[in-house]
Design a protein around this motif. Structure first.
Motif, mmCIF file in Angstrom:
data_model
loop_
_atom_site.group_PDB
_atom_site.id
_atom_site.type_symbol
_atom_site.label_atom_id
_atom_site.label_comp_id
_atom_site.label_asym_id
_atom_site.label_seq_id
_atom_site.Cartn_x
_atom_site.Cartn_y
_atom_site.Cartn_z
ATOM 1 N N ARG A 116 32.147 42.935 46.600
ATOM 2 C CA ARG A 116 31.595 42.618 47.702
ATOM 3 C C ARG A 116 30.395 42.932 47.967
ATOM 4 N N ILE A 117 29.585 43.971 47.422
ATOM 5 C CA ILE A 117 28.295 44.635 47.517
ATOM 6 C C ILE A 117 27.655 43.683 47.552
ATOM 7 N N ARG A 118 28.028 42.468 46.777
ATOM 8 C CA ARG A 118 26.677 41.947 46.460
ATOM 9 C C ARG A 118 27.186 40.149 46.610
ATOM 10 N N LEU A 119 27.503 40.106 48.388
ATOM 11 C CA LEU A 119 27.858 39.292 49.063
ATOM 12 C C LEU A 119 27.424 39.447 49.975
ATOM 13 N N ALA A 120 27.397 38.306 51.227
ATOM 14 C CA ALA A 120 26.708 38.439 52.802
ATOM 15 C C ALA A 120 28.084 39.284 53.360
ATOM 16 N N PRO A 121 28.283 40.080 54.337
ATOM 17 C CA PRO A 121 26.807 40.856 54.695
ATOM 18 C C PRO A 121 26.188 42.361 54.036
ATOM 19 N N GLN A 122 26.816 42.791 52.720
ATOM 20 C CA GLN A 122 26.718 44.020 52.184
ATOM 21 C C GLN A 122 25.443 43.561 51.542
ATOM 22 N N LYS A 123 25.110 42.704 50.444
ATOM 23 C CA LYS A 123 23.502 43.362 50.292
ATOM 24 C C LYS A 123 22.603 42.828 51.179
ATOM 25 N N ASP A 124 23.045 43.264 52.584
ATOM 26 C CA ASP A 124 21.789 43.014 52.977
ATOM 27 C C ASP A 124 21.749 44.022 54.438
ATOM 28 N N TRP A 125 22.853 45.026 53.905
ATOM 29 C CA TRP A 125 23.472 46.018 54.615
ATOM 30 C C TRP A 125 21.872 46.890 54.740
ATOM 31 N N ALA A 126 21.350 47.797 55.607
ATOM 32 C CA ALA A 126 20.478 48.398 54.865
ATOM 33 C C ALA A 126 21.246 50.085 54.516
ATOM 34 N N ALA A 127 21.927 50.227 54.808
ATOM 35 C CA ALA A 127 22.969 51.847 53.991
ATOM 36 C C ALA A 127 22.650 51.490 52.804
ATOM 37 N N ASN A 128 22.859 50.307 52.128
ATOM 38 C CA ASN A 128 22.442 49.587 50.912
ATOM 39 C C ASN A 128 21.380 49.307 49.880
#
Length: 731
Positions: free
Chosen positions: A496-508
């Motif tokens: 899910r790192i490639r999906l919203a919202p994770q892909k837009d997290w500053a930490a990533n």
């Protein structure tokens, strides 16, 4: 005794004193944290030590459940819930309302922000939850269930039994429930380091946990309940002042923080109050202390009556008093009939609590007394109930339910299922014959991944891809670090790192992430592996490269089979609160907070299920590989960046250096003789040298004979994080 005996030498002032020390430090009973309150408290990483579990290392709850006669258990629960016990008689000869409340209050402490609380561990058996004012007399419910628990023993956990009892209660009332899953494993001591609020007294005014109490969204994270000792909102109104419109605003925020939308909120409130009653027929001064404060003669029971019977119509279990419906042991539309069939006015319970009563009501519409069916008594509504009538959005949902009773029953059944299963994690953890076949979005569904591809071929393609070691390690870590052992959400499975919202997290690091994924996704498509597997494999490739650079050849274990979730399978809103505000493992902090960076590191480590030693070795390894957020050099105490060496610990324990604070909260590591700056560091880095416990671990890895141990320990801890969410794989 002769005059030279020890006893004869004791002076009078010492006679009769206790021969053991009170507390962990001195005879004053002071603890380390009492003496040094600013010290970093590592206790949160020591929760649930295996030494506290009396069932032993060989006990496996998932295996134990397989031998459970589920139908016999349910039959015994039905008997238990409908046979009144002499020492604690049930209302109307029934324990339906009590058991629904036990299950609700076990589950209702769940909060979305950090996944803590909930029914998944049976934590309501222990302080502070067992003694919260809002949980008054749930201790009696557990004692009523004890004969059933005793009979089935370790085949069923307390955590499962309490939720099942509440579900059976609704079935007995006439509701068609949605399902039930076993799989909650009991804890064996209090989760004393869970943050429930800063207040020092029960039910302190809620202003203390809000920036502005009139703006519910300003409630302090990760809290959900409005006051210390409550499950959700104050039934008397905001800070005990009735105002249904304001209470509605608090309900909306609080239930959202419990992962519930407006429709679920209305269904749970109305359905929760369709059976059972409030108990406020006695004043607080007539009952004893809560379970944790009660005397030994009360044997773990709290709120015992100081005088009189203290049971039946004289029970105190909260401020308000009365039932909500005409038939409080039946699943029906009685709550809506009562709420919308009458006008309401403020009154007070015998305990002095604010509540609402009908302006006028026919005697036949009143509920009967809990002990004498020939007597009719006044019903009630709390301020939260009145909020459903006053708030326009809530009222519209009520009207929809009133027009379609079957829809109300179905909605409540699903909301109850969600409430009592929300913290159990993915479906792979669920056990038993009543697990629903439907996949629900709040379960974070993930399709099965392939295991038939050539793992070594995938690793070779990754190694030849041109990605840097830091890129590979950081992306795998970012994907996996979202895992929370509190509610078993997050992790690398699903990618899910490639999906919203994770892909837009500053930490990533969105730009870096997009670049790395543009390389890894084609490899996944070409080889038949999932993107989730390829991300983890890339991290493993990076770690193995670092191990080789350090002069060792330890392989990093890998188990294929992760799947790739889609946006349609992802409840983006419920993932928003999981955004990392800080990640000490990568020396990242989004902004300055009241809580120190090192405390935030401990919180992240505890959610990942790490021990203090595992946290230590991971930090040292991540620094050695140069895996910091944004490429920062803080804590990269090595001239061999990219090699998995214990150099981080060597520098921290080397007294030829001094540590000098500089602007911005960072530090310079200087040569003591020349004053030259050799390295820079954050607070998270330096705490491994300054905290006595963490330094003890650091010294182990700084020893000349432990470079290989460091590599092996890092690989074990890394693999633990990468596989934390693999509930489909045996540990």
């Amino acid at each position: 005794m002769d005059g030279n005996s020890v006893e004869s030498k004791l002076n009078d002032s010492s006679r009769g004193k206790c021969p053991v020390l009170h507390g962990s430090m001195t005879a004053t009973g002071a603890t380390v944290m009492d003496w040094w309150p600013s010290a970093l408290n590592l206790d949160i990483l020591h929760q649930h030590d295996t030494k506290t579990n009396p069932l032993g290392a060989d006990y496996n709850y998932r295996e134990a459940i397989k031998s459970l006669d589920v139908e016999a258990l349910k039959a015994d629960l039905r008997t238990c819930l409908t046979e009144s016990v002499e020492w604690w008689p049930g209302d109307w000869g029934s324990y339906l309302g009590m058991m629904a409340r036990v299950a609700w209050h076990a589950a209702g402490s769940y909060r979305l922000a950090d996944g803590r609380g909930g029914a998944g561990t049976g934590n309501i058996r222990f302080a502070p939850l067992n003694s919260w004012p809002d949980n008054v007399n749930t201790d009696k419910g557990r004692r009523i269930l004890w004969p059933v628990k005793k009979k089935y023993g370790s085949q069923v956990s307390w955590a499962d039994l309490m939720v099942l009892a509440g579900t059976v209660a609704y079935e007995l009332a006439g509701l068609k429930t949605y399902g039930f899953a076993f799989g909650r494993e009991d804890i064996w001591h209090p989760e004393k380091d869970t943050y429930w609020g800063a207040e020092k007294e029960w039910l302190a005014p809620s202003d203390t946990r809000y920036e502005d109490v009139s703006k519910p969204s300003t409630m302090e994270n990760p809290l959900a309940a409005v006051q210390m000792g409550l499950i959700y909102v104050n039934p008397e109104g905001v800070n005990g002042t009735p105002d249904p419109a304001k209470t509605a605003e608090q309900m909306r925020e609080t239930f959202a923080r419990m992962a519930m939308n407006d429709e679920e909120t209305v269904a749970l409130t109305a359905g929760g109050h369709t059976i059972g009653k409030c108990h406020g027929a006695a004043t607080p001064d007539t009952i004893g202390a809560e379970p944790e404060g009660a005397g030994v003669e009360d044997q773990g029971l709290g709120w015992m009556p100081k005088q009189g019977r203290g049971i039946g119509r004289n029970v105190l279990a909260g401020g308000p008093e009365g039932a909500w419906t005409t038939n409080p042991t039946k699943w029906d539309m009685g709550f809506f009939d009562m709420l919308f069939g009458h006008e309401w006015e403020l009154t007070k319970s015998p305990a002095g609590a604010q509540q609402w009563k009908p302006v006028s009501i026919k005697e036949e519409d009143m509920p009967v007394d809990v002990e004498d069916a020939s007597i009719r008594v006044m019903p009630l509504m709390t301020d939260a109930d009145m909020a459903l009538k006053v708030d326009p959005a809530y009222r519209a949902i009520c009207e929809k339910f009133i027009a379609d009773p079957d829809y109300f029953s179905e909605t409540f059944a699903k909301a109850w299922f969600k409430l009592t299963h929300r913290d159990m994690g993915p479906k792979a953890r669920w056990i038993g014959p009543y697990v629903p076949s439907e996949d629900l979005i709040w379960q974070d569904p993930i399709p099965a991944g392939s295991t038939s591809y050539d793992v070594e071929a995938v690793k070779a393609k990754i190694a030849d891809s041109g990605l840097s070691l830091a890129d590979m390690v950081s992306t795998a870590w970012n994907s996996a670090r979202t895992y929370r052992g509190s509610d078993m959400r997050g992790g690398a499975n699903g990618a899910r790192i490639r999906l919203a919202p994770q892909k837009d997290w500053a930490a990533n690091e969105p730009e870096v992430l997009a670049r790395v994924l543009s390389v890894l996704e084609p490899i996944a498509a070409e080889t038949g592996a999932s993107v989730a597997d390829v991300i983890v494999l890339a991290g493993n490739v990076g770690v193995e490269q670092a191990i080789k650079a350090a002069g060792f050849s330890t392989p990093v274990p890998f188990t294929a089979g992760r799947g790739d979730a889609t946006a349609e399978m992802t409840d983006a809103d419920s993932f928003d609160p999981m955004e990392p505000a800080a990640d000490g493992f990568r020396n990242f902090q989004k902004q300055d907070y009241v809580v120190s960076p090192e405390e935030m590191m401990l919180d992240r480590a505890q959610l990942l299920g790490l021990t203090a030693a595992e946290m230590t070795v991971l930090i040292g390894g991540m620094r050695a590989m140069g895996a910091n957020h944004g490429g920062s050099d803080h804590g990269v105490f090595t001239d061999r960046k990219g090699a998995l060496t214990p150099d981080f610990f060597d520098v921290l324990t080397d007294m030829t250096y001094s540590w000098v604070p500089v602007d911005g909260g960072s530090y310079e590591i200087r040569d003591r003789k020349s004053g030259a700056v050799k390295y820079t560091a954050s607070r998270v880095d330096l705490v491994f040298g300054s905290n006595s416990i963490l330094r003890a671990y650091a010294e182990v890895y700084a020893q000349n004979d432990n470079a290989e141990k460091f590599v092996k320990d890092f690989v074990a801890a890394w693999t633990k994080v990468m596989n934390a969410d693999r509930f489909d794989v045996a540990a």
